[in-house]
Enzyme design. Structure first.
Site, mmCIF file in Angstrom:
data_model
loop_
_atom_site.group_PDB
_atom_site.id
_atom_site.type_symbol
_atom_site.label_atom_id
_atom_site.label_comp_id
_atom_site.label_asym_id
_atom_site.label_seq_id
_atom_site.Cartn_x
_atom_site.Cartn_y
_atom_site.Cartn_z
ATOM 1 C CG HIS A 240 -0.408 0.173 2.499
ATOM 2 N ND1 HIS A 240 0.003 -0.878 3.267
ATOM 3 C CD2 HIS A 240 -0.128 1.283 3.205
ATOM 4 C CE1 HIS A 240 0.522 -0.412 4.387
ATOM 5 N NE2 HIS A 240 0.448 0.891 4.383
ATOM 6 C CG ASP B 86 5.505 -5.815 9.584
ATOM 7 O OD1 ASP B 86 4.571 -6.334 8.939
ATOM 8 O OD2 ASP B 86 5.368 -4.793 10.270
ATOM 9 C CG HIS C 59 5.876 -1.082 3.668
ATOM 10 N ND1 HIS C 59 4.960 -1.443 2.708
ATOM 11 C CD2 HIS C 59 5.305 -1.394 4.850
ATOM 12 C CE1 HIS C 59 3.901 -1.952 3.296
ATOM 13 N NE2 HIS C 59 4.084 -1.950 4.588
#
Ligand code: NAP
EC number: 1.1.1.49
Length: 484
Positions: A178, A235, A240
């Protein structure tokens, strides 16, 4: 400036895990905001699917409650809320059995885009893909959207890619990160490739180093089990921060087209050197004055999972040889702040003499909060009496420059879900890209296990472990502040 709305044709979107946290907090509010923007044609259908038994009205009530919390501004318009809920349906379905699939099939329309959003735990990705195929629900214009985490390591990512590839073409698979849907992240490309100003300087000749910080003030509450197995490296860093690194470092693609962009991103990951053990710092937050420490939170006093990681990466290619990239991310830090700082070199010679001090330009790209760009430039300090220099920011907030009235810029999920419907994969990760990222990450984690590495404690509410400061200090550099 009001953003332009490009209408999309009618579509069916099935959200597996429609009752879950992500669907209720992010996906459905994002869809509602897109609906309110007038982007949809008549007949769009959103179908939630999960094991919990709901009838259509029951699910609509659940969605309405979530929207009132997470899309409060749009919910002021009761008519819009009602009209949106009219498009929302529900099927009770189990991803591991055949229960509910015929009912789902009955609700789907032929001859339109059909998207299946896998907003469920990763263990269900494979079984769902298999059942969509087995129940003959996949049409040529079907797309599947897969949430993170995409695998736990290279081997599991390869296995998942293979399972999905057995049922869908790569052009039908949308792997979500995202971060790529955030306006500022897309602006990285606009800033770099839409302006003449920066690109000529965007290389090791002019850039001293680059800092990428994704700091979170929250802990891991509610995600303890997952996080204890993942840690900050899996994570956040593998996905990201890696994506941000790619966008900041990649070569200009020939076109803004999905494969051209993703080819260039993949090349960055493949050009990354293996990180040296002394160039990585792991940390784990302790309680400090503000609540439980990490090990207490996960109920494992001997936990060696990192809630913080900082590292120095190198990209072995012509553009970046010799320019370090410092990446850091952590939980329970002093503030929530995601920012990329491009630290330019000092001017080669100061005509103002030693007393004017050293000044270097810094381009800061703020991803959250207060998305925007700041360029630190050097000017003369006002006033008589000699030539003193001072650094001042040229500051641009996207909310002010691009927002409409007092509305926030679009949420990442708004952009990403609509891109799925439009069939635009530019902002989604390709299978080989994910595997390359794991191939870089795995040896780092394996090294920790082999050496019995234990994360350094850091105080909740701080900027992370002291060793992360040393990582920079050893190179004669320092981190920019973590500011809210
Ligand atoms: P969650 O709150 O636990 O929701 C899981 C959903 O899956 C529920 O709707 C659950 O409903 C459904 N489900 C579970 N087993 C099922 C089965 N056998 N068949 C059909 N449905 C089933 O999880 P979440 O936080 O929404 O996360 C969903 C996915 O998004 C995960 O992969 C997570 O890693 C990822 N993600 C989440 C966030 C976030 O902010 N939450 C952020 C990024 C990524 P029933 O129990 O009724 O079946």
């Amino acid at each position: 400036m009001v953003s332009r709305v490009i209408p999309v044709d009618p579509f069916d979107l099935v959200i597996f895990g429609g009752t879950g946290d992500l669907a209720q907090r992010k996906i459905l509010p994002a869809l509602f905001r897109r609906f309110c923007s007038g982007q949809w044609a008549e007949g769009v259908q959103i179908i939630g699917a999960a094991r919990t038994i709901h009838d259509r009205a029951g699910f609509q009530t659940m969605v309405a409650e979530s929207l009132r919390t997470h899309a409060a501004a749009q919910c002021q318009d009761e008519g819009a809320l009602r009209a949106f809920l009219d498009r929302v349906d529900y099927v009770t379905l189990d991803g591991y059995s055949n229960e509910g699939w015929d009912q789902l099939s009955d609700k789907l329309n032929q001859d339109r885009v059909r998207a299946f959003y896998f907003s469920v735990g990763p263990r269900l990705f494979g079984p769902l893909a298999e059942r969509i195929k087995a129940h003959d629900l996949a049409t040529p214009s079907t797309r599947i959207v897969v949430e993170k985490p995409f695998g736990h390591d290279l081997e599991s990512a390869r296995a998942l890619n293979a399972t999905l590839a057995a049922h869908f073409r790569e052009s039908q698979i949308y792997r979500i990160d995202h971060y790529l849907g955030k306006e500022t992240v897309q602006n990285l490309m606009a800033v770099r490739f839409g302006n003449m100003l920066f690109e000529p300087l965007w290389n090791s000749q002019y850039v001293d180093h680059i800092q990428i910080t994704v700091a979170e003030s929250v802990g891991i509450d509610g995600r303890e089990e997952y996080y204890e197995r993942a840690g900050a490296m899996r994570d956040m860093m593998q996905n990201h921060l890696m994506q941000l690194l790619c966008l900041i470092a990649m070569e200009p693609p020939a076109k803004f087209d999905p494969d051209a962009v993703r080819d260039e991103k993949s090349k960055v990951i493949r050009a990354l050197d293996q990180v040296q053990p002394h160039h990585i710092v792991r940390g784990q937050f302790d309680g400090g004055g503000s609540g439980k420490g990490y090990s207490e939170t996960v109920g494992n006093p001997r936990s060696t999972t990192e809630s913080y990681v900082a590292l120095r990466a190198h990209i072995s290619n012509w553009r970046w040889a010799g320019t370090p990239f410092y990446l850091r991310t952590g939980k329970r830090l002093v503030a929530r702040s995601s920012v990329i700082n491009v630290m330019f070199k000092d001017a080669p010679h100061s005509i103002f003499g030693e007393e004017a001090g050293r000044h270097a330009n810094v381009l800061s790209i703020r991803l959250q909060p207060n998305e925007g760009i700041t360029l630190k430039v050097t000017i003369k300090e006002p006033g008589p009496g000699g030539m003193r220099l001072v650094d001042v920011p040229l500051d641009m907030s996207f909310a002010k420059a691009l927002g409409s009235g007092n509305q926030d810029p679009p949420d990442a999920y708004e952009r990403l879900v609509m891109d799925v419907i439009r069939g635009n994969q530019t902002l989604f990760m390709r299978g080989d890209e994910v595997e390359a990222a794991w191939a870089w990450t795995d040896p780092i984690i394996a090294g920790w296990h082999a050496r019995g590495d234990v994360p350094k404690p850091y105080e909740s509410g701080s900027t992370g472990p002291g060793d992360a400061e040393l990582l920079m200090k050893r190179d004669g550099r320092r981190w920019q502040g973590i500011n809210p």
